[in-house]
Design an enzyme around this catalytic site. Structure first.
Site, mmCIF file in Angstrom:
data_model
loop_
_atom_site.group_PDB
_atom_site.id
_atom_site.type_symbol
_atom_site.label_atom_id
_atom_site.label_comp_id
_atom_site.label_asym_id
_atom_site.label_seq_id
_atom_site.Cartn_x
_atom_site.Cartn_y
_atom_site.Cartn_z
ATOM 1 N N ASP A 38 0.827 -1.214 0.000
ATOM 2 C CA ASP A 38 0.000 0.000 0.000
ATOM 3 C C ASP A 38 0.860 1.262 0.000
ATOM 4 O OD1 ASP A 38 0.854 -0.097 2.589
ATOM 5 O OD2 ASP A 38 -1.116 0.159 3.507
ATOM 6 N N ASP A 77 -1.091 -6.190 0.068
ATOM 7 C CA ASP A 77 -1.389 -5.520 1.339
ATOM 8 C C ASP A 77 -2.884 -5.313 1.512
ATOM 9 O OD1 ASP A 77 0.740 -4.943 2.987
ATOM 10 O OD2 ASP A 77 1.296 -3.102 1.932
ATOM 11 N N LYS A 107 -0.932 -9.329 3.230
ATOM 12 C CA LYS A 107 -0.111 -8.766 4.325
ATOM 13 C C LYS A 107 -0.975 -7.833 5.166
ATOM 14 C CE LYS A 107 3.547 -5.815 3.700
ATOM 15 N NZ LYS A 107 3.097 -4.573 4.405
ATOM 16 N N GLU A 176 9.858 -3.617 10.146
ATOM 17 C CA GLU A 176 10.247 -2.321 9.546
ATOM 18 C C GLU A 176 10.829 -1.349 10.552
ATOM 19 O OE1 GLU A 176 7.422 -0.528 6.875
ATOM 20 O OE2 GLU A 176 8.547 1.361 6.799
HETATM 21 O O1 KIV Z 1 3.574 -1.060 1.449
HETATM 22 C C1 KIV Z 1 4.725 -1.482 1.293
HETATM 23 O O2 KIV Z 1 5.364 -1.286 0.252
HETATM 24 C C2 KIV Z 1 5.316 -2.238 2.383
HETATM 25 C C3 KIV Z 1 6.782 -2.449 2.343
HETATM 26 C C4 KIV Z 1 7.417 -1.214 2.813
HETATM 27 C C5 KIV Z 1 7.199 -3.620 3.126
HETATM 28 O O3 KIV Z 1 4.647 -2.611 3.295
#
Ligand code: KIV
Length: 258
Positions: A38, A77, A107, A176
């Site tokens: 996201d 995500d 995710k 992160e």
């Molecule tokens: O949204 C995204 O790109 C992520 C990465 C930073 C792991 O969650």
């Protein structure tokens, strides 16, 4: 995720983000996991945070990325507001993303507070990758992006989050923006693969936002290594194009139909 276990016997996991078919096609040759993150709210739509990303945006980009992936594991995500408050809502939205994008896993950002959502997805055979440490969806202002783990209370929270998501059934976790010390502790405790972003090389794998790695922005976080300077290259190409159009060099004889 047997594939991940097999790879980890030999080397760290290589992961990047993609939000369009062309990037996905190229990255598919080099990545184990491709994430439709996201972060696209920031790197594609120019928002300061990921807060305004919607389910439809993730599905649209997910569908495009799916067309470019042949072998990598595709993770999408779940955006803010689609899974945290109720596990039934999480399941409904997860099923929709999965059906429409045909992704391999989803995710979810968060730890202890979202274990019900992780559990229900796992129970319904939807693999979950977790995201702990700094959680961009909880940040409402770009200036608040920071490193976690310098304070004991932060350290304890991240460790508890890891234990919770692992017990709830996540197959891997993104960690992160945490201190080296905390990364080492997390990796020692974790039974699932830990994929770091701003979390040192003491992880089972690494992930970066592809646009950061390509150098599309003037500024990037310290943990980003720019492997290219596409911002500069695009500028040079556009400048040359402008000049050739103005001088009547383009279109040349190779660019016209006789
Ligand atoms: O949204 C995204 O790109 C992520 C990465 C930073 C792991 O969650």
């Amino acid at each position: 995720m047997k594939r991940i276990k097999l790879i980890l016997k030999k080397r760290p996991l290589v992961c990047l983000t993609a939000n369009n078919i062309y990037t996905a096609e190229i990255l598919d040759n080099f990545c184990d996991i491709i994430l439709v993150g996201d972060s696209l709210g920031m790197v594609v739509y120019g928002e300061n945070t990921t807060n305004k990303v919607t389910l439809d945006m993730m599905i649209g980009h997910g569908k495009a990325v799916r067309k470019g992936i042949k072998k990598s594991i595709m993770v999408v995500d779940m955006p803010k507001g689609t899974y945290e408050k109720s596990s039934l809502l999480a399941l409904k939205n997860a099923k929709k993303i999965r059906k429409l994008t045909r992704c391999d896993a989803l995710k979810l950002e968060g730890g202890t507070e979202i274990i019900k959502s992780i559990k229900i997805l796992k129970k319904n055979n939807i693999p979950v990758m977790s995201h702990i440490g700094l959680q961009p969806q909880k940040i409402s202002n770009k200036k608040k992006f920071r490193v976690l783990g310098k304070k004991k209370v932060e350290e304890k929270k991240v460790i508890n989050d890891l234990i919770s998501v692992e017990k709830a059934g996540s197959f891997a976790v993104v960690l992160e923006s945490v201190t080296l010390n905390l990364t080492k502790k997390i990796n020692k405790i974790s039974k699932i693969p830990v994929i770091g972003i701003g979390a040192s090389k003491n992880c089972d794998g690494q992930i970066l936002v592809t646009e950061d790695l390509l150098g599309l922005f003037e500024k990037s976080p310290k943990f980003v290594k720019r492997y290219e300077n596409l911002r500069y290259k695009i500028k040079i190409a556009a400048k040359k194009y402008r000049s050739e159009v103005i001088k009547g060099i383009f279109p040349g004889k190779n660019n016209i139909y006789n």
